[in-house]
Scaffold this motif. Sequence first.
Motif, PDB file in Angstrom:
ATOM      1  N   TRP A   1       0.837  -1.207   0.000  1.00 38.92           N
ATOM      2  CA  TRP A   1       0.000   0.000   0.000  1.00 38.92           C
ATOM      3  C   TRP A   1       0.868   1.251   0.000  1.00 38.92           C
ATOM      4  O   TRP A   1       0.491   2.275  -0.578  1.00 38.92           O
ATOM      5  N   VAL A   2       2.026   1.168   0.641  1.00 41.31           N
ATOM      6  CA  VAL A   2       2.976   2.287   0.602  1.00 41.31           C
ATOM      7  C   VAL A   2       3.427   2.527  -0.835  1.00 41.31           C
ATOM      8  O   VAL A   2       3.469   3.672  -1.314  1.00 41.31           O
ATOM      9  N   LEU A   3       3.772   1.451  -1.521  1.00 42.41           N
ATOM     10  CA  LEU A   3       4.204   1.582  -2.915  1.00 42.41           C
ATOM     11  C   LEU A   3       3.084   2.166  -3.784  1.00 42.41           C
ATOM     12  O   LEU A   3       3.340   2.979  -4.677  1.00 42.41           O
ATOM     13  N   TYR A   4       1.845   1.761  -3.492  1.00 37.17           N
ATOM     14  CA  TYR A   4       0.715   2.314  -4.238  1.00 37.17           C
ATOM     15  C   TYR A   4       0.590   3.820  -3.994  1.00 37.17           C
ATOM     16  O   TYR A   4       0.355   4.594  -4.931  1.00 37.17           O
ATOM     17  N   ALA A   5       0.747   4.224  -2.722  1.00 40.58           N
ATOM     18  CA  ALA A   5       0.645   5.647  -2.392  1.00 40.58           C
ATOM     19  C   ALA A   5       1.712   6.458  -3.124  1.00 40.58           C
ATOM     20  O   ALA A   5       1.473   7.590  -3.543  1.00 40.58           O
ATOM     21  N   ILE A   6       2.896   5.854  -3.295  1.00 40.84           N
ATOM     22  CA  ILE A   6       4.011   6.572  -3.917  1.00 40.84           C
ATOM     23  C   ILE A   6       3.940   6.523  -5.443  1.00 40.84           C
ATOM     24  O   ILE A   6       4.113   7.541  -6.126  1.00 40.84           O
TER      25      ILE A   6
END
Length: 217
Positions: A202-207
């Motif tokens: 989800w962090v990668l998605y946010a970035i």
Amino acid sequence: MRARFEKQLLTLHQELIEMGSLCEEIILKTFKAIEKEQLPNTKTIATLSEEIEQMEQDIESRCLKILLRQQPVAKDLRTVSSALKMVYDLKRIGTQAYEVSEIVAQGHIVKSKELHVLQSMVDSVREMVTMSIDAFVHEDEALALKVIAKDEEVDENFDTIKVLLVECFASKSLDIEHAIDLLMVSKYIERIGDHAVNIAKWVLYAITGQLDIDGGE
């Protein structure tokens, strides 16, 4: 308006850090008992699990208010949406750590070579939970990828424990209660690692805007 939104994001970050810290604490309290050959304080751990669950509800409420009132777009929208998803995985980490404490409290798990491997799993998972939250707060894509890569260590340790337990089942000196409880605990730890991986994704998605979630428990 932007300044107010930035302030709300900062509060959101702080709450996620706090929730992540509670998850680290519940993991530590649950597994420190095994390391010291003591029974865990399930009442204390249950209280921590309840605090984590309450934080999930509070953060969800905050995220929904931000989405409704600020109507963020693009990267800001992804950040808030990711936080909304991440708290579910953090809650599951707390719940599963508590479930582990109940198994350990039965007192069937004893010192063994399998337990040494389990401790390695626990150390890896605690680190993964910490790194996943840090990756979100600092928008660190490399750290998020590190969490995902580290899951291989957890899976390898879980496979090792299964092999060792198969050897136990083949021996005449098998402690069945120890073997079954250890297998259940190691499976819960593997799941906690999976939740840390979900957070990292989800962090990668946010970035980046790219989503890769398996959709498991």
